[in-house]
Design a protein around this motif. Structure first.
Motif, PDB file in Angstrom:
ATOM      1  N   GLY A  42       0.824  -1.196   0.000  1.00 11.82           N
ATOM      2  CA  GLY A  42       0.000   0.000   0.000  1.00 11.82           C
ATOM      3  C   GLY A  42       0.860   1.249   0.000  1.00 11.82           C
ATOM      4  N   GLY A 107      -3.296  11.379  -7.990  1.00  6.02           N
ATOM      5  CA  GLY A 107      -2.832  11.369  -9.358  1.00  6.02           C
ATOM      6  C   GLY A 107      -2.468   9.958  -9.797  1.00  6.02           C
TER       7      GLY A 107
ATOM      8  N   PHE B  34     -11.706   4.400   5.114  1.00  9.86           N
ATOM      9  CA  PHE B  34     -11.901   4.593   3.686  1.00  9.86           C
ATOM     10  C   PHE B  34     -11.602   3.288   2.949  1.00  9.86           C
ATOM     11  CE2 PHE B  34     -11.480   9.317   3.894  1.00  9.86           C
ATOM     12  CZ  PHE B  34     -10.862   9.449   5.117  1.00  9.86           C
ATOM     13  N   TYR B  36     -10.295   2.572  -0.998  1.00 12.88           N
ATOM     14  CA  TYR B  36      -9.880   3.097  -2.284  1.00 12.88           C
ATOM     15  C   TYR B  36      -9.687   1.923  -3.247  1.00 12.88           C
ATOM     16  CZ  TYR B  36      -8.803   7.850  -0.618  1.00 12.88           C
ATOM     17  OH  TYR B  36      -8.882   9.132  -0.111  1.00 12.88           O
ATOM     18  N   GLN B  38      -7.767   0.777  -6.984  1.00  9.86           N
ATOM     19  CA  GLN B  38      -6.694   1.142  -7.918  1.00  9.86           C
ATOM     20  C   GLN B  38      -6.743   0.199  -9.111  1.00  9.86           C
ATOM     21  OE1 GLN B  38      -2.616   0.740  -6.446  1.00  9.86           O
ATOM     22  NE2 GLN B  38      -2.100   2.678  -7.429  1.00  9.86           N
ATOM     23  N   LYS B  42      -3.968   3.343 -13.328  1.00 10.78           N
ATOM     24  CA  LYS B  42      -4.873   4.444 -12.993  1.00 10.78           C
ATOM     25  C   LYS B  42      -4.576   4.908 -11.565  1.00 10.78           C
ATOM     26  CE  LYS B  42      -7.787   4.300 -16.624  1.00 10.78           C
ATOM     27  NZ  LYS B  42      -9.073   3.599 -16.499  1.00 10.78           N
ATOM     28  N   GLY B  43      -5.015   6.114 -11.238  1.00 14.12           N
ATOM     29  CA  GLY B  43      -4.850   6.629  -9.887  1.00 14.12           C
ATOM     30  C   GLY B  43      -5.809   5.973  -8.907  1.00 14.12           C
ATOM     31  N   LEU B  44      -5.489   6.072  -7.640  1.00 12.94           N
ATOM     32  CA  LEU B  44      -6.380   5.580  -6.591  1.00 12.94           C
ATOM     33  C   LEU B  44      -7.670   6.396  -6.600  1.00 12.94           C
ATOM     34  CD1 LEU B  44      -3.642   5.260  -3.919  1.00 12.94           C
ATOM     35  CD2 LEU B  44      -5.261   3.428  -4.379  1.00 12.94           C
ATOM     36  N   LEU B  46     -11.486   6.977  -4.604  1.00  8.39           N
ATOM     37  CA  LEU B  46     -12.268   6.701  -3.407  1.00  8.39           C
ATOM     38  C   LEU B  46     -13.531   5.930  -3.760  1.00  8.39           C
ATOM     39  CD1 LEU B  46     -12.636   7.283  -0.320  1.00  8.39           C
ATOM     40  CD2 LEU B  46     -14.108   9.186  -1.052  1.00  8.39           C
ATOM     41  N   LYS B  49     -16.399   6.177   2.291  1.00  7.39           N
ATOM     42  CA  LYS B  49     -15.719   6.506   3.541  1.00  7.39           C
ATOM     43  C   LYS B  49     -16.711   6.576   4.699  1.00  7.39           C
ATOM     44  CE  LYS B  49     -15.635  11.600   3.207  1.00  7.39           C
ATOM     45  NZ  LYS B  49     -14.729  12.784   3.191  1.00  7.39           N
ATOM     46  N   PHE B  90      -7.743  -0.959  -1.404  1.00 11.80           N
ATOM     47  CA  PHE B  90      -7.006  -0.587  -0.200  1.00 11.80           C
ATOM     48  C   PHE B  90      -7.953  -0.062   0.867  1.00 11.80           C
ATOM     49  CE2 PHE B  90      -2.731  -1.089  -1.678  1.00 11.80           C
ATOM     50  CZ  PHE B  90      -2.783  -0.847  -3.032  1.00 11.80           C
ATOM     51  N   PHE B 105      -2.442   3.106   5.153  1.00 11.74           N
ATOM     52  CA  PHE B 105      -3.003   2.229   4.127  1.00 11.74           C
ATOM     53  C   PHE B 105      -2.738   0.770   4.490  1.00 11.74           C
ATOM     54  CE2 PHE B 105      -4.264   4.616   0.276  1.00 11.74           C
ATOM     55  CZ  PHE B 105      -3.902   5.895   0.666  1.00 11.74           C
ATOM     56  N   GLY B 106      -3.718  -0.082   4.185  1.00  3.88           N
ATOM     57  CA  GLY B 106      -3.476  -1.511   4.239  1.00  3.88           C
ATOM     58  C   GLY B 106      -2.594  -1.940   3.076  1.00  3.88           C
ATOM     59  N   SER B 107      -2.224  -3.199   3.089  1.00  2.00           N
ATOM     60  CA  SER B 107      -1.310  -3.701   2.057  1.00  2.00           C
ATOM     61  C   SER B 107      -2.033  -4.062   0.759  1.00  2.00           C
ATOM     62  CB  SER B 107      -0.553  -4.923   2.572  1.00  2.00           C
ATOM     63  OG  SER B 107      -1.468  -5.911   2.989  1.00  2.00           O
TER      64      SER B 107
END
Lengths: 115, 115
Positions: A42, A107, B34, B36, B38, B42-44, B46, B49, B90, B105-107
């Motif tokens: 992560g 981003g 939260f 997220y 991925q 691409k970006g993370l 949301l 939450k 995540f 963040f988690g793994s």
């Protein structure tokens, strides 16, 4: 509207070289964050800015890493004397304010490879 | 001290079947939680939450999560998986009143969807 952008998308460099990674946050967002994501892990916090000042840089691994945000918008992450262990995806995020409740907008990242 | 544990590094389900991605957290204070997502290159983004309002949180793309304080869990579910759900997910924990350095963040859990 435009999201967070990062340039370059990929950067290959040689051990010992200097690199700069750029982040353009969402317009109007006062908080900006840098993370590093290694393969299979992560994101790991590096530093965050509230406006122009670095409010917390406790995640920077050592003094080879430095970041600036001189006008409170664009930020640059600078890595001196790169090492192979610096290879990772560097992520930037922004949020309207800083705080534990706030959503961060990420981003696409810059993939750094140090040969 | 805060921590977050994603109990499965990889989950594989068939298209149209339910999805369960497990997350347990530890937080000294009132947490925000939260999820997220991925997608490759691409970006993370949301998904949803929780910030101390309703314990059942609905997110985008049909996902939802339930905050269970007694079990210190925040598992992510979806009734029917779609091929487009294949991605890395995540779980993130932060304190409601802390600075960004406390965001953990988690793994990650890689979700695969079988046709």
């Amino acid at each position: 509207g435009a999201g967070v952008s990062q340039t370059p998308s990929n950067k290959v460099t040689e051990k010992g070289k200097y690199v700069e990674l750029r982040c353009d946050p969402i317009s109007g967002h006062t908080a900006l964050y840098w993370y590093r994501q290694s393969l299979g892990q992560g994101p790991e916090f590096l530093i965050y800015f509230q406006g122009t000042g670095a409010a917390d840089d406790s995640g920077l691994p050592n003094d080879r890493f430095f970041a600036v945000r001189p006008e409170g918008s664009v930020s640059t992450l600078k890595i001196q004397r790169t090492e192979r262990g610096d290879s990772a995806v560097y992520l930037c995020a922004s949020s309207p304010n800083a705080g534990g409740r706030d959503t961060q907008y990420f981003g696409p990242g810059t993939r750094l490879t140090v040969l | 001290a805060q921590s977050v544990t994603q109990l499965d590094s990889h989950v594989s389900v068939s298209e149209g079947t339910p999805v369960l991605l497990r997350c347990n957290y530890s937080s000294s204070y009132s947490p925000s939680l939260f999820w997220y997502v991925q997608h490759p290159n691409k970006g993370l983004q949301l998904l949803l939450k929780y910030t101390s309002a309703a314990t059942l949180v609905k997110g985008i793309n049909g996902f939802e999560a339930e905050f269970k304080k007694s079990e210190t869990s925040f598992h992510l579910t979806k009734p029917s998986a779609h091929m487009s759900d294949a991605a890395e997910y995540f779980c993130v924990v932060s304190d409601n009143y802390s600075s960004a350095s406390k965001i953990i963040f988690g793994s990650g859990t890689r979700l695969s969807i079988r046709p």
